[in-house]
Structure formats: C-alpha cells, structure tokens
Design a protein around this motif. Structure first.
Motif, PDB file in Angstrom:
ATOM      1  N   MET A   1      -0.166   3.002  -7.285  1.00 46.55           N
ATOM      2  CA  MET A   1       0.937   2.555  -6.466  1.00 46.55           C
ATOM      3  C   MET A   1       0.997   3.341  -5.154  1.00 46.55           C
ATOM      4  SD  MET A   1       3.431   0.390  -6.763  1.00 46.55           S
ATOM      5  CE  MET A   1       5.053   0.044  -6.294  1.00 46.55           C
ATOM      6  N   ASP A   2       0.825   4.651  -5.237  1.00 41.16           N
ATOM      7  CA  ASP A   2       0.866   5.479  -4.029  1.00 41.16           C
ATOM      8  C   ASP A   2      -0.300   5.157  -3.090  1.00 41.16           C
ATOM      9  OD1 ASP A   2       3.154   6.779  -4.876  1.00 41.16           O
ATOM     10  OD2 ASP A   2       2.049   8.398  -5.865  1.00 41.16           O
ATOM     11  N   ILE A   3      -1.439   4.831  -3.649  1.00 39.84           N
ATOM     12  CA  ILE A   3      -2.607   4.521  -2.829  1.00 39.84           C
ATOM     13  C   ILE A   3      -2.369   3.224  -2.050  1.00 39.84           C
ATOM     14  CG2 ILE A   3      -5.057   3.920  -2.908  1.00 39.84           C
ATOM     15  CD1 ILE A   3      -5.318   5.779  -5.309  1.00 39.84           C
ATOM     16  N   ALA A   4      -1.713   2.259  -2.629  1.00 36.42           N
ATOM     17  CA  ALA A   4      -1.432   0.991  -1.962  1.00 36.42           C
ATOM     18  C   ALA A   4      -0.488   1.204  -0.782  1.00 36.42           C
ATOM     19  CB  ALA A   4      -0.840  -0.004  -2.947  1.00 36.42           C
ATOM     20  N   ILE A   5       0.503   2.062  -0.930  1.00 32.57           N
ATOM     21  CA  ILE A   5       1.454   2.345   0.149  1.00 32.57           C
ATOM     22  C   ILE A   5       0.740   3.071   1.288  1.00 32.57           C
ATOM     23  CG2 ILE A   5       3.526   3.633   0.770  1.00 32.57           C
ATOM     24  CD1 ILE A   5       4.551   3.091  -2.077  1.00 32.57           C
ATOM     25  N   ILE A   6      -0.071   4.044   0.962  1.00 34.84           N
ATOM     26  CA  ILE A   6      -0.809   4.803   1.987  1.00 34.84           C
ATOM     27  C   ILE A   6      -1.778   3.867   2.718  1.00 34.84           C
ATOM     28  CG2 ILE A   6      -2.515   6.623   2.330  1.00 34.84           C
ATOM     29  CD1 ILE A   6      -1.136   8.146   0.039  1.00 34.84           C
TER      30      ILE A   6
END
Length: 72
Positions: A1-6
């Motif tokens: 999830m964090d990778i998608a936002i970044i």
C-alpha cells in the motif's frame, strides 16, 4: 500500500515537471528576443544621415534645412 502511494506521488511530480518544462520551452521559442524598430525603410543603404533624412517622406515638409537635429 505504501509503495503505491509513493509511486503515485512520484508520477504526479514527474508529470508536473514535464508540463512545466514544456511551458518554459514554448515561451522561450516564441520570444526569441526579436524587436521592431520605427526606422524609415530604405535608409540603411544611404551614404550619409543627411541623404537618409532628405529621402524620408515623413520629414520632407520639415521646413528649414539649415538647422539639423539628429536623435540617437
């Protein structure tokens, strides 16, 4: 999830920078530093300033030829 936002933030920043680059390049190519002068046509080949001013139709009725005044 964090990778998608970044990844989304990086993509948005890259697109904004690309659009900004395109706008700057368009502005630079449209404004090349050209300028317009209000000089009389055909005076660049005159042998002296007197001849150039005498052949200028806007100055033909200037009156007295004994007083000469040049603006630079």
């Amino acid at each position: 999830m964090d990778i998608a936002i970044i990844a989304a933030v990086i993509t948005i920043v890259a697109l904004v920078l690309l659009c900004l680059l395109l706008v700057v390049l368009r502005y630079l190519f449209r404004h090349k530093g050209t300028y317009h002068t209000n000089e009389a046509k055909g005076t660049e080949f005159a042998e002296s300033a007197d001849v150039a001013l005498k052949s200028d139709p806007a100055l033909e009725d200037a009156g007295d030829n004994s007083k000469k005044e040049y603006f630079i």
